[in-house]
Design an enzyme around this catalytic site. Structure first.
Site, PDB file in Angstrom:
ATOM      1  N   LYS A   1      -4.723  20.669  20.518  1.00 50.82           N
ATOM      2  CA  LYS A   1      -5.423  19.741  21.408  1.00 50.82           C
ATOM      3  C   LYS A   1      -4.903  19.885  22.846  1.00 50.82           C
ATOM      4  CE  LYS A   1      -5.683  16.804  17.336  1.00 50.82           C
ATOM      5  NZ  LYS A   1      -5.393  17.922  16.419  1.00 50.82           N
TER       6      LYS A   1
ATOM      7  N   GLU B 219     -10.291  15.746  12.588  1.00 52.81           N
ATOM      8  CA  GLU B 219      -9.879  16.704  11.548  1.00 52.81           C
ATOM      9  C   GLU B 219      -9.219  15.890  10.452  1.00 52.81           C
ATOM     10  OE1 GLU B 219     -10.381  19.870  11.446  1.00 52.81           O
ATOM     11  OE2 GLU B 219     -10.852  20.420  13.511  1.00 52.81           O
TER      12      GLU B 219
HETATM   13  P1  NAD Z   1      -2.591   9.310   9.038  1.00 63.85           P
HETATM   14  O1  NAD Z   1      -4.069   9.224   9.121  1.00 63.85           O
HETATM   15  O2  NAD Z   1      -1.846   8.262   8.311  1.00 63.85           O
HETATM   16  O3  NAD Z   1      -1.963   9.344  10.509  1.00 63.85           O
HETATM   17  C1  NAD Z   1      -2.381  10.284  11.480  1.00 63.85           C
HETATM   18  C2  NAD Z   1      -2.108   9.707  12.861  1.00 63.85           C
HETATM   19  O4  NAD Z   1      -3.010   8.625  13.087  1.00 63.85           O
HETATM   20  C3  NAD Z   1      -0.719   9.125  13.036  1.00 63.85           C
HETATM   21  O5  NAD Z   1      -0.283   9.371  14.356  1.00 63.85           O
HETATM   22  C4  NAD Z   1      -0.945   7.646  12.793  1.00 63.85           C
HETATM   23  O6  NAD Z   1       0.060   6.829  13.366  1.00 63.85           O
HETATM   24  C5  NAD Z   1      -2.292   7.457  13.440  1.00 63.85           C
HETATM   25  N1  NAD Z   1      -3.084   6.331  12.944  1.00 63.85           N
HETATM   26  C6  NAD Z   1      -3.215   5.932  11.664  1.00 63.85           C
HETATM   27  N2  NAD Z   1      -4.056   4.883  11.597  1.00 63.85           N
HETATM   28  C7  NAD Z   1      -4.498   4.651  12.859  1.00 63.85           C
HETATM   29  C8  NAD Z   1      -5.380   3.687  13.439  1.00 63.85           C
HETATM   30  N3  NAD Z   1      -5.974   2.760  12.694  1.00 63.85           N
HETATM   31  N4  NAD Z   1      -5.589   3.731  14.764  1.00 63.85           N
HETATM   32  C9  NAD Z   1      -4.992   4.677  15.526  1.00 63.85           C
HETATM   33  N5  NAD Z   1      -4.124   5.593  15.040  1.00 63.85           N
HETATM   34  C10 NAD Z   1      -3.879   5.580  13.714  1.00 63.85           C
HETATM   35  O7  NAD Z   1      -2.254  10.768   8.434  1.00 63.85           O
HETATM   36  P2  NAD Z   1      -0.852  11.393   8.027  1.00 63.85           P
HETATM   37  O8  NAD Z   1      -0.335  10.753   6.767  1.00 63.85           O
HETATM   38  O9  NAD Z   1       0.049  11.465   9.181  1.00 63.85           O
HETATM   39  O10 NAD Z   1      -1.342  12.876   7.690  1.00 63.85           O
HETATM   40  C11 NAD Z   1      -1.856  13.224   6.450  1.00 63.85           C
HETATM   41  C12 NAD Z   1      -3.349  13.381   6.465  1.00 63.85           C
HETATM   42  O11 NAD Z   1      -3.758  14.227   7.524  1.00 63.85           O
HETATM   43  C13 NAD Z   1      -3.847  14.058   5.190  1.00 63.85           C
HETATM   44  O12 NAD Z   1      -5.024  13.433   4.758  1.00 63.85           O
HETATM   45  C14 NAD Z   1      -4.105  15.485   5.650  1.00 63.85           C
HETATM   46  O13 NAD Z   1      -5.024  16.191   4.841  1.00 63.85           O
HETATM   47  C15 NAD Z   1      -4.619  15.250   7.033  1.00 63.85           C
HETATM   48  N6  NAD Z   1      -4.496  16.453   7.849  1.00 63.85           N
HETATM   49  C16 NAD Z   1      -5.640  17.084   8.257  1.00 63.85           C
HETATM   50  C17 NAD Z   1      -5.553  18.263   8.987  1.00 63.85           C
HETATM   51  C18 NAD Z   1      -6.786  18.993   9.454  1.00 63.85           C
HETATM   52  O14 NAD Z   1      -6.673  19.859  10.316  1.00 63.85           O
HETATM   53  N7  NAD Z   1      -7.956  18.685   8.923  1.00 63.85           N
HETATM   54  C19 NAD Z   1      -4.295  18.773   9.325  1.00 63.85           C
HETATM   55  C20 NAD Z   1      -3.156  18.087   8.900  1.00 63.85           C
HETATM   56  C21 NAD Z   1      -3.261  16.925   8.169  1.00 63.85           C
END
Ligand code: NAD
Length: 476
Positions: A147, A229
């Site tokens: 990003k 993503e």
């Molecule tokens: P998560 O969704 O819990 O958190 C991701 C980010 O979003 C963190 O910085 C978190 O603090 C923030 N966040 C969470 N809820 C939010 C809200 N309501 N408002 C604003 N920000 C918020 O994910 P995680 O546990 O850190 O990562 C795991 C997930 O990410 C898995 O589902 C994995 O498959 C996915 N992932 C996807 C990719 C891709 O490129 N598609 C890559 C890596 C991980």
């Protein structure tokens, strides 16, 4: 808390839970406003610099990150539990991607000009303004870099909100940019304050479905465009001619268990013809014996570390059941020192169980027998997620024909994720795995908006205009 009373995030080492790896100051949601306003002011100055000047700053950042990479890789291993070799790989990949952006931005962000007897059209690629980048913990550097790099190259400013589960390395990487990129630390509330800010003009989120839904709703409320993503539940389908060679099995095992299965594009469900299931399980267990060593992520020879947290450990342990469970590989060290989970293959669990039907994000992988390509395709395409997939076959044409029928954003042939990712192809999910793309030309295009200037020839000074002028609905 700091001595001044400000809240902090102390990051523990998931492999040694008695060790605090580092501490960052938490950004309260109400403190986000001032940071976004600073970023907005910086953005105008940054965008006013010529593209080659901005790219030169990014090239210097790439060199600085490369120099710091050995220390950063150790820090990343300690805060995330990923094995240090993979952490080195992630930093190297982030540097390569940054350099790829420096190389390709000039053509991607150049004006496109059309000047002919119908008139002159100039398409400009303009930055959005402030980009909010909200990222997960499992590959914190590369997922932020995907990003930061194109957004800065295009002339945006960036505010990154990393996961509180891996805030340290990415903060150090951001500090190495001589460019307008800032970090705010915190959880969902801080993320929401950032995404919902009136001066944020583009949102780029990577994470799970629940977070993605919340972020998309906030962005939608402000009509802020976003790239999402999200998670995946990737199927790996072995066709009936796929050989179970040692190499293939070694690749498959690590495609499921790298980063303890906590990878968006891990091989999360394996499908094998029922008639070959027992041969497959034998070959798979042998491969795990060769390549899967669980232990301290910093130790030589270890290929899988702990999971990220106590909650992740509880969730992973709850998934070990519902079929024949085989423990995999060997363990070195003290399993009680951190959040370790013995990796497992579960043979023939209920297809409706959580382990098969949802993203497990854990070192527990199911294998299911099938008969007939139509039935396995239906099983592979079932569910709401469509991130990655793989098909394994001795015949590449047959594999490509099968792959065309997957509902997945990215399909691998005879591998799955590891050693397969390419800077040259766009990546992203279909169905509920996200929208928008990262990498390649689409990843660059995500950070510019196209603004057109058009002078129709008919209205040029001195042009003869017949009757009432050209129709408002021209032919071309
Ligand atoms: P998560 O969704 O819990 O958190 C991701 C980010 O979003 C963190 O910085 C978190 O603090 C923030 N966040 C969470 N809820 C939010 C809200 N309501 N408002 C604003 N920000 C918020 O994910 P995680 O546990 O850190 O990562 C795991 C997930 O990410 C898995 O589902 C994995 O498959 C996915 N992932 C996807 C990719 C891709 O490129 N598609 C890559 C890596 C991980």
């Amino acid at each position: 808390m700091t001595p001044s009373g400000a809240a902090t995030i102390a990051r523990e080492n998931p492999a040694r839970t008695d060790e605090i790896v580092g501490v960052v100051a938490e950004t309260a949601p109400e403190a986000v406003d001032a940071i976004v306003r600073e970023a907005d002011a910086d953005q105008r100055r940054w965008a006013a610099r010529a593209l080659p000047d901005r790219l030169a700053a990014l090239a210097r950042a790439a060199a600085a990150i490369e120099d710091a990479a050995p220390g950063l890789a150790t820090l990343l291993a300690r805060e995330s539990g990923k094995v240090v070799g993979d952490c080195r790989g992630e930093l190297g990949f982030a540097v390569r991607y940054l350099r790829w952006v420096v190389e390709h931005a000039p053509s991607a962000y150049a004006d496109r000009v059309l000047d002919d007897d119908l008139g002159r059209i100039v398409e400009q690629r303009k930055p959005y303004g402030v980009v909010a980048a909200v990222t997960p913990w499992n590959a914190p550097v590369i997922l932020a870099m995907l990003k930061i790099a194109p957004a800065l190259a295009a002339g945006n400013a960036v505010v990154v909100k990393p996961s509180p589960l891996a805030p340290l390395t990415v903060s150090r990487v951001v500090d190495l940019f001589g460019a307008p990129v800032r970090v705010v630390h915190g959880g969902a509330d801080t993320g929401a304050a950032l995404v919902g800010h009136e001066l944020v003009r583009k949102v780029a989120f990577t994470g799970g479905t629940a977070g993605g839904r919340a972020v998309a709703a906030l962005a939608g409320d402000r009509l802020t465009p976003s790239v999402l993503e999200l998670g995946g539940n990737d199927p790996a389908v072995f066709l009936d001619d796929a050989p179970f060679t040692d190499d293939a099995m070694d690749r498959l095992v690590m495609a499921s268990f790298a980063t303890s299965g906590q990878v968006c594009m891990a091989a999360k469900r394996i499908y094998v013809p029922s008639s070959r299931l027992s041969a497959f399980v034998g070959a798979y267990l042998a491969a795990a014996d060769r390549v899967l060593v669980t232990g301290d992520p910093l130790a030589d020879g270890v290929t899988m570390g702990p999971v990220i947290s106590a909650a992740a450990q509880r969730a992973a342990l709850a998934l070990r059941g519902g079929g024949t469970v085989h423990d995999l590989g060997r363990f070195e060290g003290d399993p009680a020192s951190g959040y370790f989970v013995r990796p497992a293959l579960v043979v023939e669990p209920d297809p409706g169980s959580l382990l098969v039907a949802a993203e497990q994000f854990a070192p527990v992988v199911p294998v299911l027998g099938y008969s007939g390509e139509e039935s396995v395709l239906a099983a592979a395409n079932a569910g709401e997620l469509g991130l990655g997939a793989s098909v394994w076959s001795a015949d590449e044409e047959r594999a490509f024909a099968f792959a065309r029928r997957f509902e997945a954003g990215f399909t691998f042939v005879n591998t799955h994720n590891r050693t397969g990712m390419s800077l040259r192809a766009p990546f992203g999910g279909v169905k509920r795995s996200g929208w928008g793309r990262e990498y390649a030309h689409e990843g660059l295009a995500a950070y510019v908006q196209t603004c057109v200037i058009h002078a129709p020839a008919a209205f040029r000074p001195g042009a003869a205009v017949a009757g009432g002028g050209p129709s408002a609905y021209p032919a071309g």
